[in-house]
Design a protein around this motif. Structure first.
Motif, PDB file in Angstrom:
ATOM      1  N   ASP A  65      -5.172  -5.840 -23.967  1.00 41.17           N
ATOM      2  CA  ASP A  65      -4.028  -5.695 -23.070  1.00 41.17           C
ATOM      3  C   ASP A  65      -4.392  -4.878 -21.830  1.00 41.17           C
ATOM      4  OD1 ASP A  65      -2.268  -7.179 -24.640  1.00 41.17           O
ATOM      5  OD2 ASP A  65      -1.801  -5.454 -25.902  1.00 41.17           O
ATOM      6  N   VAL A  66      -5.320  -3.934 -21.984  1.00 40.75           N
ATOM      7  CA  VAL A  66      -5.823  -3.205 -20.815  1.00 40.75           C
ATOM      8  C   VAL A  66      -6.484  -4.179 -19.846  1.00 40.75           C
ATOM      9  CG1 VAL A  66      -7.499  -1.493 -20.011  1.00 40.75           C
ATOM     10  CG2 VAL A  66      -6.093  -1.005 -22.021  1.00 40.75           C
ATOM     11  N   ASP A  67      -7.243  -5.130 -20.380  1.00 38.21           N
ATOM     12  CA  ASP A  67      -7.890  -6.133 -19.530  1.00 38.21           C
ATOM     13  C   ASP A  67      -6.856  -7.000 -18.811  1.00 38.21           C
ATOM     14  OD1 ASP A  67     -10.387  -5.228 -20.289  1.00 38.21           O
ATOM     15  OD2 ASP A  67     -10.635  -6.718 -21.878  1.00 38.21           O
ATOM     16  N   VAL A  68      -5.784  -7.366 -19.513  1.00 32.81           N
ATOM     17  CA  VAL A  68      -4.714  -8.158 -18.895  1.00 32.81           C
ATOM     18  C   VAL A  68      -4.036  -7.348 -17.794  1.00 32.81           C
ATOM     19  CG1 VAL A  68      -2.489  -9.286 -19.278  1.00 32.81           C
ATOM     20  CG2 VAL A  68      -4.320  -9.532 -20.967  1.00 32.81           C
ATOM     21  N   PHE A  69      -3.795  -6.076 -18.059  1.00 32.74           N
ATOM     22  CA  PHE A  69      -3.184  -5.197 -17.058  1.00 32.74           C
ATOM     23  C   PHE A  69      -4.070  -5.129 -15.819  1.00 32.74           C
ATOM     24  CE2 PHE A  69      -0.048  -1.663 -16.557  1.00 32.74           C
ATOM     25  CZ  PHE A  69      -0.479  -1.176 -15.335  1.00 32.74           C
ATOM     26  N   ARG A  70      -5.365  -4.963 -16.021  1.00 28.73           N
ATOM     27  CA  ARG A  70      -6.302  -4.909 -14.891  1.00 28.73           C
ATOM     28  C   ARG A  70      -6.189  -6.163 -14.044  1.00 28.73           C
ATOM     29  NH1 ARG A  70     -11.179  -1.471 -15.243  1.00 28.73           N
ATOM     30  NH2 ARG A  70     -12.042  -3.029 -13.826  1.00 28.73           N
ATOM     31  N   SER A  71      -6.083  -7.312 -14.708  1.00 23.73           N
ATOM     32  CA  SER A  71      -5.982  -8.577 -13.986  1.00 23.73           C
ATOM     33  C   SER A  71      -4.696  -8.640 -13.162  1.00 23.73           C
ATOM     34  CB  SER A  71      -6.032  -9.738 -14.982  1.00 23.73           C
ATOM     35  OG  SER A  71      -5.878 -10.971 -14.317  1.00 23.73           O
ATOM     36  N   HIS A  72      -3.579  -8.231 -13.759  1.00 28.05           N
ATOM     37  CA  HIS A  72      -2.306  -8.230 -13.028  1.00 28.05           C
ATOM     38  C   HIS A  72      -2.353  -7.250 -11.857  1.00 28.05           C
ATOM     39  CE1 HIS A  72      -0.397 -10.960 -15.693  1.00 28.05           C
ATOM     40  NE2 HIS A  72      -0.208 -10.120 -16.694  1.00 28.05           N
ATOM     41  N   TYR A  73      -2.972  -6.094 -12.093  1.00 29.68           N
ATOM     42  CA  TYR A  73      -3.084  -5.113 -11.011  1.00 29.68           C
ATOM     43  C   TYR A  73      -3.885  -5.695  -9.847  1.00 29.68           C
ATOM     44  CZ  TYR A  73      -4.712  -1.183  -8.253  1.00 29.68           C
ATOM     45  OH  TYR A  73      -5.019  -0.360  -7.206  1.00 29.68           O
ATOM     46  N   GLY A  74      -5.020  -6.325 -10.155  1.00 32.80           N
ATOM     47  CA  GLY A  74      -5.846  -6.905  -9.103  1.00 32.80           C
ATOM     48  C   GLY A  74      -5.092  -7.946  -8.289  1.00 32.80           C
ATOM     49  N   GLU A  75      -4.306  -8.781  -8.971  1.00 34.59           N
ATOM     50  CA  GLU A  75      -3.518  -9.789  -8.259  1.00 34.59           C
ATOM     51  C   GLU A  75      -2.529  -9.130  -7.302  1.00 34.59           C
ATOM     52  OE1 GLU A  75      -1.620 -12.150 -11.220  1.00 34.59           O
ATOM     53  OE2 GLU A  75      -3.495 -13.029 -11.965  1.00 34.59           O
ATOM     54  N   ALA A  76      -1.871  -8.086  -7.776  1.00 34.32           N
ATOM     55  CA  ALA A  76      -0.876  -7.409  -6.936  1.00 34.32           C
ATOM     56  C   ALA A  76      -1.538  -6.671  -5.780  1.00 34.32           C
ATOM     57  CB  ALA A  76      -0.063  -6.437  -7.794  1.00 34.32           C
ATOM     58  N   PHE A  77      -2.636  -5.968  -6.074  1.00 32.81           N
ATOM     59  CA  PHE A  77      -3.271  -5.149  -5.045  1.00 32.81           C
ATOM     60  C   PHE A  77      -3.885  -6.005  -3.945  1.00 32.81           C
ATOM     61  CE2 PHE A  77      -6.653  -2.704  -3.084  1.00 32.81           C
ATOM     62  CZ  PHE A  77      -6.049  -1.471  -2.875  1.00 32.81           C
ATOM     63  N   PHE A  78      -4.600  -7.048  -4.327  1.00 29.15           N
ATOM     64  CA  PHE A  78      -5.325  -7.842  -3.329  1.00 29.15           C
ATOM     65  C   PHE A  78      -4.444  -8.885  -2.647  1.00 29.15           C
ATOM     66  CE2 PHE A  78      -8.921  -6.419  -6.071  1.00 29.15           C
ATOM     67  CZ  PHE A  78      -9.551  -5.661  -5.096  1.00 29.15           C
ATOM     68  N   ALA A  79      -3.190  -8.998  -3.080  1.00 26.93           N
ATOM     69  CA  ALA A  79      -2.271  -9.902  -2.387  1.00 26.93           C
ATOM     70  C   ALA A  79      -1.991  -9.416  -0.973  1.00 26.93           C
ATOM     71  CB  ALA A  79      -0.961 -10.021  -3.170  1.00 26.93           C
ATOM     72  N   THR A  80      -2.145  -8.124  -0.737  1.00 24.12           N
ATOM     73  CA  THR A  80      -1.980  -7.534   0.593  1.00 24.12           C
ATOM     74  C   THR A  80      -3.271  -6.824   0.972  1.00 24.12           C
ATOM     75  OG1 THR A  80       0.382  -7.168   0.205  1.00 24.12           O
ATOM     76  CG2 THR A  80      -0.645  -5.930   2.001  1.00 24.12           C
ATOM     77  N   GLU A  81      -3.860  -7.213   2.080  1.00 26.21           N
ATOM     78  CA  GLU A  81      -5.117  -6.598   2.495  1.00 26.21           C
ATOM     79  C   GLU A  81      -4.888  -5.181   2.982  1.00 26.21           C
ATOM     80  OE1 GLU A  81      -8.669  -8.436   4.838  1.00 26.21           O
ATOM     81  OE2 GLU A  81      -7.385  -7.467   6.319  1.00 26.21           O
ATOM     82  N   VAL A  82      -5.721  -4.274   2.498  1.00 27.61           N
ATOM     83  CA  VAL A  82      -5.749  -2.907   3.010  1.00 27.61           C
ATOM     84  C   VAL A  82      -6.903  -2.843   4.003  1.00 27.61           C
ATOM     85  CG1 VAL A  82      -6.043  -0.477   2.435  1.00 27.61           C
ATOM     86  CG2 VAL A  82      -4.769  -1.978   0.891  1.00 27.61           C
ATOM     87  N   GLY A  83      -6.570  -2.724   5.276  1.00 29.43           N
ATOM     88  CA  GLY A  83      -7.596  -2.847   6.307  1.00 29.43           C
ATOM     89  C   GLY A  83      -7.635  -1.678   7.262  1.00 29.43           C
ATOM     90  N   ALA A  84      -8.182  -1.927   8.444  1.00 26.08           N
ATOM     91  CA  ALA A  84      -8.387  -0.866   9.434  1.00 26.08           C
ATOM     92  C   ALA A  84      -7.082  -0.197   9.843  1.00 26.08           C
ATOM     93  CB  ALA A  84      -9.094  -1.438  10.666  1.00 26.08           C
ATOM     94  N   ARG A  85      -5.992  -0.934   9.820  1.00 23.21           N
ATOM     95  CA  ARG A  85      -4.701  -0.341  10.199  1.00 23.21           C
ATOM     96  C   ARG A  85      -4.252   0.726   9.216  1.00 23.21           C
ATOM     97  NH1 ARG A  85      -3.837  -4.925   7.476  1.00 23.21           N
ATOM     98  NH2 ARG A  85      -2.277  -4.934   5.789  1.00 23.21           N
ATOM     99  N   ASP A  86      -4.827   0.727   8.015  1.00 23.93           N
ATOM    100  CA  ASP A  86      -4.419   1.669   6.975  1.00 23.93           C
ATOM    101  C   ASP A  86      -5.297   2.922   6.917  1.00 23.93           C
ATOM    102  OD1 ASP A  86      -2.273   0.000   5.700  1.00 23.93           O
ATOM    103  OD2 ASP A  86      -3.973  -1.355   5.437  1.00 23.93           O
ATOM    104  N   LEU A  87      -6.291   2.999   7.787  1.00 21.74           N
ATOM    105  CA  LEU A  87      -7.119   4.196   7.825  1.00 21.74           C
ATOM    106  C   LEU A  87      -6.300   5.388   8.307  1.00 21.74           C
ATOM    107  CD1 LEU A  87     -10.363   2.761   9.478  1.00 21.74           C
ATOM    108  CD2 LEU A  87     -10.028   3.314   7.063  1.00 21.74           C
ATOM    109  N   PHE A  88      -6.583   6.559   7.744  1.00 23.85           N
ATOM    110  CA  PHE A  88      -5.958   7.761   8.268  1.00 23.85           C
ATOM    111  C   PHE A  88      -6.455   8.002   9.696  1.00 23.85           C
ATOM    112  CE2 PHE A  88      -5.424   8.847   3.682  1.00 23.85           C
ATOM    113  CZ  PHE A  88      -4.044   9.019   3.703  1.00 23.85           C
ATOM    114  N   PRO A  89      -5.677   8.706  10.503  1.00 26.27           N
ATOM    115  CA  PRO A  89      -6.069   8.927  11.900  1.00 26.27           C
ATOM    116  C   PRO A  89      -7.449   9.559  12.040  1.00 26.27           C
ATOM    117  CG  PRO A  89      -3.776   9.571  11.573  1.00 26.27           C
ATOM    118  CD  PRO A  89      -4.332   9.263  10.209  1.00 26.27           C
ATOM    119  N   HIS A  90      -8.222   9.010  12.978  1.00 26.12           N
ATOM    120  CA  HIS A  90      -9.512   9.565  13.401  1.00 26.12           C
ATOM    121  C   HIS A  90     -10.629   9.391  12.370  1.00 26.12           C
ATOM    122  CE1 HIS A  90      -7.093  11.230  16.594  1.00 26.12           C
ATOM    123  NE2 HIS A  90      -6.410  11.958  15.737  1.00 26.12           N
ATOM    124  N   VAL A  91     -10.450   8.518  11.373  1.00 27.07           N
ATOM    125  CA  VAL A  91     -11.509   8.323  10.376  1.00 27.07           C
ATOM    126  C   VAL A  91     -12.815   7.909  11.043  1.00 27.07           C
ATOM    127  CG1 VAL A  91     -12.309   6.821   8.512  1.00 27.07           C
ATOM    128  CG2 VAL A  91     -10.036   7.833   8.390  1.00 27.07           C
TER     129      VAL A  91
END
Length: 215
Positions: A65-91
């Motif tokens: 079930d941990v493996d299934v949870f990991r799979s669901h998490y990956g689907e949710a997380f990667f559905a929205t790209e975390v990119g350059a706009r999400d960097l903290f200021p001045h990184v």
């Protein structure tokens, strides 16, 4: 510069992604009809490897079930790209300044290798780092192994390295490795949690970090 190597945590330190992680964890839990947990409780696992994070939140889950949870998490997380706009200021500016001073930069993260590789590409930060260590290719924080591996690979001693992070997992890992540590107050955990591990300072911005290191 006192330090030859500065290692950064990723989520909550360089990238403003903690809320996205919390949402993705809660979406995965909902798909498995698990109890909905308060946001603050979920924030407390940010920084751990994914398996360790899931087991901390839902201790009775079977391994499959941990493996299934990991799979669901990956689907949710990667559905929205975390990119350059999400960097903290001045990184980019801070990483460039440190690199120009001859400091070698590293990443020590609870992300998976797949997740970090995607994040490095989507944020454009891959050019700055000499080495990265992820939770699925070593031991999860707060075990010091990933920092020990980075030091061994780059040929430096603990007094020549600084760890920068936003959680007590980062601070404890660095403390156990004998490495100086610097906290950031704008990530997953409050200042008081970080200060228990005697960081050299807890900063409120990356600009403040750069000023502290470079004068």
């Amino acid at each position: 510069m006192k330090y030859k190597v500065v290692a950064f945590d990723w989520d909550g330190t360089l990238v403003d992604s903690v809320d996205h992680i919390v949402r993705s964890m809660k979406q995965a839990a909902a798909k498995m009809s698990l109890d909905e947990l308060p946001d603050e409780r979920v924030r407390n696992i940010v920084g751990l490897g994914m398996t360790e994070a899931i087991q901390t939140l839902y201790a009775t889950l079977a391994d499959q079930d941990v493996d299934v949870f990991r799979s669901h998490y990956g689907e949710a997380f990667f559905a929205t790209e975390v990119g350059a706009r999400d960097l903290f200021p001045h990184v980019n500016i801070v990483l460039e300044q440190l690199s120009e001073r001859g400091v070698r930069l590293a990443v020590a993260t609870g992300k998976s290798r797949r997740g970090l590789d995607i994040a490095l590409k989507s944020t454009g930060l891959q050019q700055y780092f000499s080495i990265e260590r992820c939770a699925d290719e070593t031991k999860s924080k707060p075990h010091p192994l990933m920092l020990n591996q980075i030091m061994s690979e780059l040929g430096v001693q603990p007094h020549e390295m600084l760890m920068v992070g936003d959680t007590d997992f980062d601070m404890e890992m660095a403390q156990r490795a004998g490495v100086d540590r610097m906290g950031v107050s704008f990530g997953a955990q409050p200042r008081a949690r970080l200060e228990k591990y005697q960081p050299i300072v807890v900063v409120d911005s990356l600009n403040e970090l750069a000023k502290h290191l470079m004068g």
